[in-house]
Motif scaffolding. Structure first.
Motif, mmCIF file in Angstrom:
data_model
loop_
_atom_site.group_PDB
_atom_site.id
_atom_site.type_symbol
_atom_site.label_atom_id
_atom_site.label_comp_id
_atom_site.label_asym_id
_atom_site.label_seq_id
_atom_site.Cartn_x
_atom_site.Cartn_y
_atom_site.Cartn_z
ATOM 1 N N PHE A 201 0.714 -1.168 0.086
ATOM 2 C CA PHE A 201 0.039 -0.018 0.038
ATOM 3 C C PHE A 201 0.895 1.166 0.042
ATOM 4 N N ALA A 202 2.118 1.112 0.362
ATOM 5 C CA ALA A 202 3.157 2.454 0.236
ATOM 6 C C ALA A 202 3.283 2.437 -1.251
ATOM 7 N N ARG A 203 3.321 1.264 -2.081
ATOM 8 C CA ARG A 203 3.716 1.405 -3.624
ATOM 9 C C ARG A 203 2.442 1.958 -4.252
ATOM 10 N N TYR A 204 1.246 1.574 -3.708
ATOM 11 C CA TYR A 204 -0.105 1.742 -4.447
ATOM 12 C C TYR A 204 -1.146 2.230 -3.340
ATOM 13 N N ARG A 235 -12.176 -14.579 1.239
ATOM 14 C CA ARG A 235 -11.661 -15.266 0.277
ATOM 15 C C ARG A 235 -10.989 -13.952 -0.619
ATOM 16 N N PHE A 236 -11.555 -13.075 -0.897
ATOM 17 C CA PHE A 236 -10.965 -11.980 -1.452
ATOM 18 C C PHE A 236 -9.539 -11.404 -0.780
ATOM 19 N N GLN A 237 -9.631 -11.814 0.566
ATOM 20 C CA GLN A 237 -8.464 -11.237 1.275
ATOM 21 C C GLN A 237 -7.078 -12.277 1.024
ATOM 22 N N THR A 238 -7.308 -13.529 0.666
ATOM 23 C CA THR A 238 -6.467 -14.454 0.401
ATOM 24 C C THR A 238 -5.612 -13.991 -0.755
ATOM 25 N N LEU A 239 -6.074 -13.079 -1.708
ATOM 26 C CA LEU A 239 -5.046 -12.498 -2.832
ATOM 27 C C LEU A 239 -3.747 -11.970 -2.264
ATOM 28 N N GLY A 240 -3.657 -11.710 -1.049
ATOM 29 C CA GLY A 240 -2.395 -11.231 -0.397
ATOM 30 C C GLY A 240 -1.130 -12.306 -0.616
ATOM 31 N N ILE A 241 -1.587 -13.640 -0.960
ATOM 32 C CA ILE A 241 -0.445 -14.738 -1.115
ATOM 33 C C ILE A 241 0.514 -14.197 -2.336
ATOM 34 N N THR A 242 0.116 -13.247 -3.072
ATOM 35 C CA THR A 242 0.927 -12.734 -4.344
ATOM 36 C C THR A 242 1.905 -11.708 -3.798
ATOM 37 N N GLY A 244 4.220 -12.206 -2.028
ATOM 38 C CA GLY A 244 5.590 -12.848 -1.435
ATOM 39 C C GLY A 244 6.606 -13.023 -2.491
ATOM 40 N N THR A 245 6.250 -12.757 -3.841
ATOM 41 C CA THR A 245 7.098 -12.784 -4.818
ATOM 42 C C THR A 245 7.379 -11.784 -5.847
ATOM 43 N N SER A 246 8.598 -11.672 -6.317
ATOM 44 C CA SER A 246 8.700 -10.530 -6.999
ATOM 45 C C SER A 246 8.090 -10.568 -8.522
ATOM 46 N N ALA A 247 7.698 -11.630 -8.764
ATOM 47 C CA ALA A 247 7.179 -11.882 -10.125
ATOM 48 C C ALA A 247 5.534 -11.607 -9.992
ATOM 49 N N LYS A 248 4.805 -11.748 -8.748
ATOM 50 C CA LYS A 248 3.526 -11.456 -8.673
ATOM 51 C C LYS A 248 3.403 -10.349 -7.355
ATOM 52 N N PHE A 249 4.160 -9.632 -7.082
ATOM 53 C CA PHE A 249 3.861 -8.448 -6.037
ATOM 54 C C PHE A 249 2.844 -7.548 -6.401
ATOM 55 N N ASP A 250 2.865 -7.094 -7.785
ATOM 56 C CA ASP A 250 2.377 -6.021 -8.405
ATOM 57 C C ASP A 250 1.118 -6.660 -9.176
ATOM 58 N N SER A 251 0.801 -7.917 -9.022
ATOM 59 C CA SER A 251 -0.231 -8.120 -9.799
ATOM 60 C C SER A 251 -1.609 -7.776 -9.143
ATOM 61 N N LEU A 252 -1.635 -7.791 -7.997
ATOM 62 C CA LEU A 252 -2.870 -7.205 -7.436
ATOM 63 C C LEU A 252 -3.184 -5.906 -7.755
ATOM 64 N N HIS A 253 -2.319 -5.135 -8.006
ATOM 65 C CA HIS A 253 -2.437 -3.836 -8.409
ATOM 66 C C HIS A 253 -3.332 -3.619 -9.754
ATOM 67 N N TYR A 254 -2.691 -4.495 -10.730
ATOM 68 C CA TYR A 254 -3.313 -4.714 -11.956
ATOM 69 C C TYR A 254 -4.534 -5.309 -12.099
ATOM 70 N N LEU A 255 -4.841 -6.054 -11.375
ATOM 71 C CA LEU A 255 -5.973 -6.702 -11.014
ATOM 72 C C LEU A 255 -7.218 -5.795 -10.522
ATOM 73 N N LEU A 256 -6.822 -5.129 -9.345
ATOM 74 C CA LEU A 256 -7.638 -4.059 -9.069
ATOM 75 C C LEU A 256 -8.282 -2.866 -9.924
ATOM 76 N N GLU A 257 -7.203 -2.731 -10.624
ATOM 77 C CA GLU A 257 -7.747 -1.612 -11.537
ATOM 78 C C GLU A 257 -8.873 -1.816 -12.489
#
Length: 433
Positions: A201-204, A235-242, A244-257
């Motif tokens: 959330f500091a990044r986004y 269940r929506f909250q479990t998206l935080g599993i992303t 933990g990795t550099s490959a997926k850290f930003d994926s939630l942002h681009y999903l939320l948009e």
């Protein structure tokens, strides 16, 4: 059963050979039945006739199949510079007797039998499978192993049960606690997950309001994903599993948009968003991960008793209370997921029995590890969301001769993201570092 003929093929500068063999369901009980074990051996094209040492890749998980050559991480090309790499599908995954709601259907309503079956899919059985595979491929000659995440856990079990099979061990993001209970693991994991939420959330910063809006919409409406199952707030909250990795850290942002669109009756969640959520939160492709995620820490007489669910009560920041910032959970599995995820519903009874089990075999031999003679090097990621740094360093101190490299520059998927991670471990093993 006779061994089928080898199947080899070439692509992308690689020569791949498929191997299959039967292994006991229960290595300690003759006559318990067998499982089919699959492994793919990969060698660089042009070197297929060389007598290269074999390197066994132990995948993360539990319940994840070995990487396929066309989608493997950066580590594979580096490893192939000096090895034949063996990609073994751990039992219950890929082509090694996969476990899912269909294969477990043969147990019907006998949940105890299903739970007993699942109890044979932990690291101790995986290691014994690997030993049979090693002898099948190269007789008494030892091989080296590269264990990523849960694969590192299995490597510690390998060093405990069959160190004679190993010439060298490399571990990345996978030094587990040797004596801690699942409660200790999840208590540390929740704190790290909160820290990763803060980084996200500091990044986004704009995503905080958007995530809250999605949660409020889910709380007020019966929202169905494309598969027909309901998407709840938890269940929506479990998206935080992303996170933990550099490959997926930003994926939630681009999903939320992509979350909202103007529907006939007002704001609605888009199909694009719901499909993306479903792809992340569903356990359809890895049900064994959910069923065994807490049992991989179980040893002795103390039950795991849905540890992640219980320990969550100590962290009210995850409560998703109205008016408070929404926080996403991480690598935790909850009993309610076996009610909300259709892929897990048939496993619910067996999972409950596993959570209550009090006779788990030991996974690690502390005396043997203290007297270890196999060279071991390990990458420990300073801010790893999935594996606790302090637990890892305590384990490193308990294994004789184990050398660590603590990196602040890589996330949990460092060995996949950057070939320099394996390069450094190989240099450490040679004594160059």
């Amino acid at each position: 059963m006779s061994t089928p003929p080898l199947v080899s093929y070439r692509h992308g500068g690689l020569v791949c050979t498929d191997h299959t063999l039967d292994v006991p369901l229960d290595h300690r009980t003759p006559g318990s039945g067998t499982l089919g074990l699959f492994a793919r051996e990969v060698v660089a094209e042009g070197r297929e006739h060389e007598d290269l040492p074999r390197l066994l890749w132990l995948q993360g998980g539990p319940g994840g199949r070995a990487e396929r050559p066309n989608a493997a991480g950066a580590w594979l090309r580096r490893a192939l510079e000096g090895h034949r790499v063996v990609l073994m599908d751990q039992r219950g995954t890929g082509r090694s007797a996969p476990v899912d709601r269909r294969t477990l259907a043969r147990f019907g309503s006998d949940h105890a039998a299903a739970a007993g079956h699942l109890g044979h899919f932990r690291a101790d059985s995986i290691v014994r499978d690997a030993e049979l595979l090693r002898r099948h491929l190269q007789g008494d000659r030892p091989w080296s192993v590269l264990g990523q995440s849960f694969g590192g856990f299995a490597t510690l079990t390998y060093l405990s049960l069959a160190p004679e099979g190993l010439s060298q061990a490399y571990i990345t993001g996978g030094l587990p606690t040797l004596t801690g209970h699942a409660d200790d693991v999840y208590r540390a994991a929740y704190a790290r997950t909160l820290a990763h939420n803060e980084r996200y959330f500091a990044r986004y910063p704009g995503d905080q309001a958007l995530a809250a809006a999605v949660a409020a919409h889910l709380d007020a409406h019966d929202v169905r994903m494309p598969t027909g199952e309901r998407l709840t707030v938890r269940r929506f909250q479990t998206l935080g599993i992303t996170f933990g990795t550099s490959a997926k850290f930003d994926s939630l942002h681009y999903l939320l948009e992509t979350a909202f669109t103007d529907g006939a009756a007002g704001p609605e969640l888009t199909d694009t968003f719901l499909r993306g959520v479903e792809a992340t939160v569903s356990f359809a492709e890895r049900p064994l991960y959910a069923a065994l995620h807490e049992p991989i820490y179980a040893q002795g007489a103390r039950a795991t008793d849905w540890s992640a669910h219980r320990i969550r009560e100590e962290f009210p920041a995850f409560d998703a209370a109205p008016g408070t910032p929404l926080r996403f959970t991480g690598e935790m599995v909850y009993p309610w997921q076996f009610e909300e995820d259709p892929a897990l519903v048939p496993l619910r009874g067996a999972a409950g029995i596993l959570a209550a089990r009090t006779d788990w075999p030991a996974l690690y031999d502390l005396d043997r590890l203290a007297a270890n003679e196999v060279p071991v090097v390990a990458a420990v990621y300073h801010d790893d969301m999935y594996v606790d740094r302090e637990h890892s360093l305590a384990t490193a101190d308990a294994v004789r001769g184990l050398r660590t490299w603590v990196s602040r520059d890589h996330a949990h998927d460092g060995v996949r993201a950057d070939g320099a991670v394996l390069d450094r471990l190989l240099a450490m093993a040679r004594g160059d570092i």
